[in-house]
Motif scaffolding. Structure first.
Motif, PDB file in Angstrom:
ATOM      1  N   LEU A 136      40.820  45.322  31.480  1.00 46.07           N
ATOM      2  CA  LEU A 136      40.137  44.359  30.618  1.00 46.07           C
ATOM      3  C   LEU A 136      41.148  43.717  29.683  1.00 46.07           C
ATOM      4  CD1 LEU A 136      37.086  46.623  29.749  1.00 46.07           C
ATOM      5  CD2 LEU A 136      37.131  44.757  31.418  1.00 46.07           C
ATOM      6  N   ILE A 137      41.048  42.396  29.519  1.00 48.30           N
ATOM      7  CA  ILE A 137      42.038  41.664  28.735  1.00 48.30           C
ATOM      8  C   ILE A 137      41.352  40.666  27.807  1.00 48.30           C
ATOM      9  CG2 ILE A 137      42.359  39.792  30.417  1.00 48.30           C
ATOM     10  CD1 ILE A 137      45.370  39.928  29.842  1.00 48.30           C
ATOM     11  N   GLU A 138      41.974  40.443  26.656  1.00 50.91           N
ATOM     12  CA  GLU A 138      41.521  39.434  25.695  1.00 50.91           C
ATOM     13  C   GLU A 138      42.740  38.629  25.266  1.00 50.91           C
ATOM     14  OE1 GLU A 138      38.832  40.330  22.054  1.00 50.91           O
ATOM     15  OE2 GLU A 138      40.885  40.263  21.267  1.00 50.91           O
ATOM     16  N   TRP A 139      42.724  37.337  25.545  1.00 52.10           N
ATOM     17  CA  TRP A 139      43.869  36.490  25.220  1.00 52.10           C
ATOM     18  C   TRP A 139      43.813  36.045  23.761  1.00 52.10           C
ATOM     19  CZ3 TRP A 139      48.019  36.145  28.127  1.00 52.10           C
ATOM     20  CH2 TRP A 139      47.911  36.472  29.488  1.00 52.10           C
ATOM     21  N   HIS A 140      44.970  36.090  23.098  1.00 51.29           N
ATOM     22  CA  HIS A 140      45.097  35.592  21.738  1.00 51.29           C
ATOM     23  C   HIS A 140      46.005  34.361  21.710  1.00 51.29           C
ATOM     24  CE1 HIS A 140      43.822  39.542  19.551  1.00 51.29           C
ATOM     25  NE2 HIS A 140      42.948  39.138  20.454  1.00 51.29           N
ATOM     26  N   SER A 141      46.173  33.761  22.861  1.00 49.80           N
ATOM     27  CA  SER A 141      46.994  32.550  22.996  1.00 49.80           C
ATOM     28  C   SER A 141      46.429  31.759  24.167  1.00 49.80           C
ATOM     29  CB  SER A 141      48.452  32.934  23.264  1.00 49.80           C
ATOM     30  OG  SER A 141      48.568  33.533  24.553  1.00 49.80           O
ATOM     31  N   GLY A 142      47.138  30.709  24.555  1.00 48.79           N
ATOM     32  CA  GLY A 142      46.790  30.049  25.789  1.00 48.79           C
ATOM     33  C   GLY A 142      46.994  31.003  26.960  1.00 48.79           C
ATOM     34  N   ARG A 143      46.366  30.705  28.092  1.00 51.84           N
ATOM     35  CA  ARG A 143      46.460  31.584  29.261  1.00 51.84           C
ATOM     36  C   ARG A 143      47.497  31.051  30.238  1.00 51.84           C
ATOM     37  NH1 ARG A 143      40.810  31.358  28.421  1.00 51.84           N
ATOM     38  NH2 ARG A 143      40.444  30.021  30.225  1.00 51.84           N
ATOM     39  N   PRO A 144      48.252  31.941  30.861  1.00 59.06           N
ATOM     40  CA  PRO A 144      49.293  31.497  31.803  1.00 59.06           C
ATOM     41  C   PRO A 144      48.766  30.615  32.921  1.00 59.06           C
ATOM     42  CG  PRO A 144      49.582  33.817  31.290  1.00 59.06           C
ATOM     43  CD  PRO A 144      48.274  33.406  30.673  1.00 59.06           C
ATOM     44  N   ALA A 145      47.546  30.886  33.375  1.00 60.20           N
ATOM     45  CA  ALA A 145      47.013  30.113  34.501  1.00 60.20           C
ATOM     46  C   ALA A 145      47.030  28.619  34.237  1.00 60.20           C
ATOM     47  CB  ALA A 145      45.586  30.573  34.809  1.00 60.20           C
ATOM     48  N   ARG A 146      46.879  28.237  32.968  1.00 60.99           N
ATOM     49  CA  ARG A 146      46.807  26.819  32.639  1.00 60.99           C
ATOM     50  C   ARG A 146      48.175  26.161  32.548  1.00 60.99           C
ATOM     51  NH1 ARG A 146      41.964  27.092  28.045  1.00 60.99           N
ATOM     52  NH2 ARG A 146      40.324  27.754  29.509  1.00 60.99           N
ATOM     53  N   THR A 147      49.239  26.943  32.660  1.00 63.32           N
ATOM     54  CA  THR A 147      50.593  26.388  32.604  1.00 63.32           C
ATOM     55  C   THR A 147      51.231  26.307  33.982  1.00 63.32           C
ATOM     56  OG1 THR A 147      51.721  28.531  32.320  1.00 63.32           O
ATOM     57  CG2 THR A 147      50.833  27.481  30.340  1.00 63.32           C
ATOM     58  N   LEU A 148      50.543  26.794  35.003  1.00 61.58           N
ATOM     59  CA  LEU A 148      51.123  26.887  36.349  1.00 61.58           C
ATOM     60  C   LEU A 148      50.644  25.740  37.233  1.00 61.58           C
ATOM     61  CD1 LEU A 148      50.501  30.708  36.810  1.00 61.58           C
ATOM     62  CD2 LEU A 148      52.733  29.625  36.462  1.00 61.58           C
ATOM     63  N   PRO A 149      51.489  25.263  38.140  1.00 60.42           N
ATOM     64  CA  PRO A 149      51.059  24.185  39.040  1.00 60.42           C
ATOM     65  C   PRO A 149      49.998  24.659  40.023  1.00 60.42           C
ATOM     66  CG  PRO A 149      53.209  25.037  39.701  1.00 60.42           C
ATOM     67  CD  PRO A 149      52.889  25.679  38.387  1.00 60.42           C
ATOM     68  N   ASP A 150      49.073  23.785  40.348  1.00 58.60           N
ATOM     69  CA  ASP A 150      48.033  24.084  41.332  1.00 58.60           C
ATOM     70  C   ASP A 150      48.637  23.932  42.727  1.00 58.60           C
ATOM     71  OD1 ASP A 150      45.820  24.346  42.929  1.00 58.60           O
ATOM     72  OD2 ASP A 150      44.633  22.801  41.931  1.00 58.60           O
ATOM     73  N   GLN A 151      48.736  25.065  43.438  1.00 61.01           N
ATOM     74  CA  GLN A 151      49.286  25.054  44.799  1.00 61.01           C
ATOM     75  C   GLN A 151      48.191  25.197  45.856  1.00 61.01           C
ATOM     76  OE1 GLN A 151      53.291  27.109  45.190  1.00 61.01           O
ATOM     77  NE2 GLN A 151      52.550  28.126  43.328  1.00 61.01           N
ATOM     78  N   GLY A 152      46.956  25.006  45.418  1.00 63.92           N
ATOM     79  CA  GLY A 152      45.846  25.021  46.376  1.00 63.92           C
ATOM     80  C   GLY A 152      45.202  26.372  46.599  1.00 63.92           C
ATOM     81  N   LEU A 153      45.604  27.403  45.854  1.00 58.56           N
ATOM     82  CA  LEU A 153      44.996  28.721  46.035  1.00 58.56           C
ATOM     83  C   LEU A 153      43.629  28.766  45.356  1.00 58.56           C
ATOM     84  CD1 LEU A 153      47.870  31.320  45.509  1.00 58.56           C
ATOM     85  CD2 LEU A 153      47.153  30.148  47.603  1.00 58.56           C
ATOM     86  N   ARG A 154      42.643  29.322  46.074  1.00 61.00           N
ATOM     87  CA  ARG A 154      41.292  29.472  45.549  1.00 61.00           C
ATOM     88  C   ARG A 154      40.777  30.862  45.912  1.00 61.00           C
ATOM     89  NH1 ARG A 154      43.200  25.456  43.965  1.00 61.00           N
ATOM     90  NH2 ARG A 154      42.305  23.354  43.787  1.00 61.00           N
ATOM     91  N   LEU A 155      40.207  31.553  44.933  1.00 64.74           N
ATOM     92  CA  LEU A 155      39.610  32.850  45.218  1.00 64.74           C
ATOM     93  C   LEU A 155      38.219  32.634  45.802  1.00 64.74           C
ATOM     94  CD1 LEU A 155      39.523  35.925  45.104  1.00 64.74           C
ATOM     95  CD2 LEU A 155      38.709  35.748  42.745  1.00 64.74           C
ATOM     96  N   ARG A 156      38.051  33.002  47.067  1.00 67.06           N
ATOM     97  CA  ARG A 156      36.751  32.847  47.718  1.00 67.06           C
ATOM     98  C   ARG A 156      35.870  34.078  47.500  1.00 67.06           C
ATOM     99  NH1 ARG A 156      37.512  27.596  47.991  1.00 67.06           N
ATOM    100  NH2 ARG A 156      38.787  26.874  49.734  1.00 67.06           N
ATOM    101  N   ARG A 157      36.425  35.261  47.792  1.00 63.05           N
ATOM    102  CA  ARG A 157      35.648  36.488  47.663  1.00 63.05           C
ATOM    103  C   ARG A 157      36.545  37.641  47.249  1.00 63.05           C
ATOM    104  NH1 ARG A 157      32.627  37.547  53.200  1.00 63.05           N
ATOM    105  NH2 ARG A 157      34.419  36.407  54.043  1.00 63.05           N
ATOM    106  N   LEU A 158      35.997  38.527  46.430  1.00 62.95           N
ATOM    107  CA  LEU A 158      36.650  39.781  46.081  1.00 62.95           C
ATOM    108  C   LEU A 158      35.758  40.903  46.584  1.00 62.95           C
ATOM    109  CD1 LEU A 158      38.743  41.553  44.650  1.00 62.95           C
ATOM    110  CD2 LEU A 158      37.463  41.217  42.527  1.00 62.95           C
ATOM    111  N   LYS A 159      36.296  41.728  47.468  1.00 66.69           N
ATOM    112  CA  LYS A 159      35.537  42.819  48.076  1.00 66.69           C
ATOM    113  C   LYS A 159      36.129  44.143  47.599  1.00 66.69           C
ATOM    114  CE  LYS A 159      34.000  44.331  52.670  1.00 66.69           C
ATOM    115  NZ  LYS A 159      34.136  44.051  54.124  1.00 66.69           N
ATOM    116  N   ILE A 160      35.274  44.996  47.041  1.00 69.55           N
ATOM    117  CA  ILE A 160      35.701  46.275  46.484  1.00 69.55           C
ATOM    118  C   ILE A 160      35.019  47.382  47.268  1.00 69.55           C
ATOM    119  CG2 ILE A 160      35.875  47.672  44.401  1.00 69.55           C
ATOM    120  CD1 ILE A 160      35.311  45.025  42.845  1.00 69.55           C
ATOM    121  N   ALA A 161      35.799  48.228  47.912  1.00 71.53           N
ATOM    122  CA  ALA A 161      35.269  49.322  48.719  1.00 71.53           C
ATOM    123  C   ALA A 161      35.519  50.653  48.019  1.00 71.53           C
ATOM    124  CB  ALA A 161      35.926  49.325  50.100  1.00 71.53           C
TER     125      ALA A 161
END
Length: 206
Positions: A136-161
């Motif tokens: 669990l995380i709580e950001w106290h600044s901007g998030r890294p994801a917003r500083t990175l270039p979009d290379q077309g990756l998209r999370l479709r599904r997360l499966k936990i077994a």
């Protein structure tokens, strides 16, 4: 309170080897190396739209071994790079910590360059349900994801077994109730799998 997937974690024994393997699989390039002095680890990130990251993390060979266990059970990691953890962001870490299993860990503060955050880290390095429960995380600044270039990756599904899928589903209920792409399934062995949309099609990482 709302929760969202912040990043997926790929563990590796060597950072560059891990990044090379994931870059070849997904046809992307990771960002520059970032170091976590408190944990003795280093990582590189790639954007995972709409607002998350894919992280490859490994022990930092140039850093002293920390007094406690490294996060994501990296002290016991071996073999090829693999998907070992996921991180959920919230806006009230104390409240999230109260809702989580008792052995989820303690709240620690971190800073890396322009980024500052607090995170729940287990003292053993192992998250509940064999690392299938998220950090669990709580950001106290901007998030890294917003500083990175979009290379077309998209999370479709997360499966936990997991062998205790029912108990895990109950523990995760407060955190994933609004996450339509998270699925928990019964299995003989614990494991994480994610379907990632890429420029060349859908690819599962494990």
């Amino acid at each position: 309170m709302s929760y969202r997937i912040d990043h997926l974690v790929i563990s590796a024994s060597d950072l560059e080897h891990g990044c090379d393997a994931v870059e070849a699989l997904l046809d992307i390039r990771f960002g520059p190396v970032g170091k976590h002095a408190e944990m003795g680890t280093e990582a590189r990130l790639a954007a995972l739209a709409p607002d998350a990251c894919l992280e490859v993390i490994a022990p930092d060979p140039a850093a002293p071994r920390p007094a406690g266990a490294r996060w994501f059970d990296l002290d016991n990691f071996g073999g090829p790079p693999r998907f070992t953890g996921w991180v959920v962001a919230c806006d009230d870490l104390e409240e999230a910590w109260k809702r989580a299993p008792a052995d989820v860990g303690r709240i620690l503060s971190f800073r890396r360059g322009e980024f500052a955050w607090r995170m729940v880290v287990p003292e053993s390095g192992v998250l509940p349900f064999d690392n299938c429960f998220p950090a669990l995380i709580e950001w106290h600044s901007g998030r890294p994801a917003r500083t990175l270039p979009d290379q077309g990756l998209r999370l479709r599904r997360l499966k936990i077994a997991h062998p205790e899928a029912g108990a895990l589903r109950e523990a995760l209920a407060p955190f994933v109730s609004a996450m339509e792409n998270v699925r928990i399934v019964q299995a003989d062995r614990p494991g994480l799998m994610a379907e990632i949309g890429t420029a060349s099609g859908e690819i599962w990482i494990t």
